[in-house]
Design a protein around this motif. Structure first.
Motif, PDB file in Angstrom:
ATOM      1  N   ALA A  52       6.002   2.076  -0.111  1.00 41.44           N
ATOM      2  CA  ALA A  52       4.862   2.063   0.818  1.00 41.44           C
ATOM      3  C   ALA A  52       4.232   3.455   0.916  1.00 41.44           C
ATOM      4  N   ARG A  53       5.069   4.490   0.947  1.00 42.52           N
ATOM      5  CA  ARG A  53       4.548   5.854   1.033  1.00 42.52           C
ATOM      6  C   ARG A  53       3.762   6.226  -0.220  1.00 42.52           C
ATOM      7  N   GLU A  75       2.227   4.139  -2.167  1.00 37.88           N
ATOM      8  CA  GLU A  75       0.979   3.370  -2.107  1.00 37.88           C
ATOM      9  C   GLU A  75      -0.030   4.053  -1.186  1.00 37.88           C
ATOM     10  N   ARG A  76       0.417   4.514  -0.012  1.00 30.77           N
ATOM     11  CA  ARG A  76      -0.476   5.229   0.919  1.00 30.77           C
ATOM     12  C   ARG A  76      -0.995   6.512   0.283  1.00 30.77           C
ATOM     13  N   ARG A 103      -3.755   5.701  -2.091  1.00 28.50           N
ATOM     14  CA  ARG A 103      -5.011   5.414  -1.370  1.00 28.50           C
ATOM     15  C   ARG A 103      -5.633   6.696  -0.853  1.00 28.50           C
ATOM     16  N   ASP A 104      -4.798   7.583  -0.296  1.00 24.72           N
ATOM     17  CA  ASP A 104      -5.312   8.858   0.215  1.00 24.72           C
ATOM     18  C   ASP A 104      -5.925   9.692  -0.896  1.00 24.72           C
ATOM     19  N   THR A 142      -9.244   8.331  -1.776  1.00 21.38           N
ATOM     20  CA  THR A 142     -10.206   8.709  -0.738  1.00 21.38           C
ATOM     21  C   THR A 142     -10.665  10.146  -0.941  1.00 21.38           C
TER      22      THR A 142
END
Length: 85
Positions: free
Chosen positions: A25-26, A28-29, A32-33, A36
């Protein structure tokens, strides 16, 4: 393998799975970051390009206006001479 050892292995296995899920999950985040940040950097790059285009166009217009005003520098003297005569 005794039942106590089996139970301890099972606890470690569940703990490991939990940590792997958390890490996934980390990651994946983080992905995404990063996307961005790259999107923001691309927007900033595009904005800087647009500003450069505008500044160059303004500079060109200023140079054109200044070139037209240069012949007017002696106009004040000509007008003064005209009225003295």
């Amino acid at each position: 393998m005794s039942s106590n050892e089996h139970h301890a292995c099972e606890i470690r296995y569940r703990d490991l799975l939990g940590r792997l899920e958390e890490m996934s999950a980390r990651v994946e985040r983080l992905g995404r970051d990063q996307r961005t940040v790259f999107d923001l950097l691309r927007d900033v790059r595009d904005l800087v390009g647009l500003v450069m285009t505008r500044v160059k166009a303004s500079d060109h217009r200023i140079e054109e206006i200044a070139a037209r005003l240069v012949p007017l520098r002696g106009l004040g003297e000509r007008i003064a001479r005209h009225f003295r005569n």
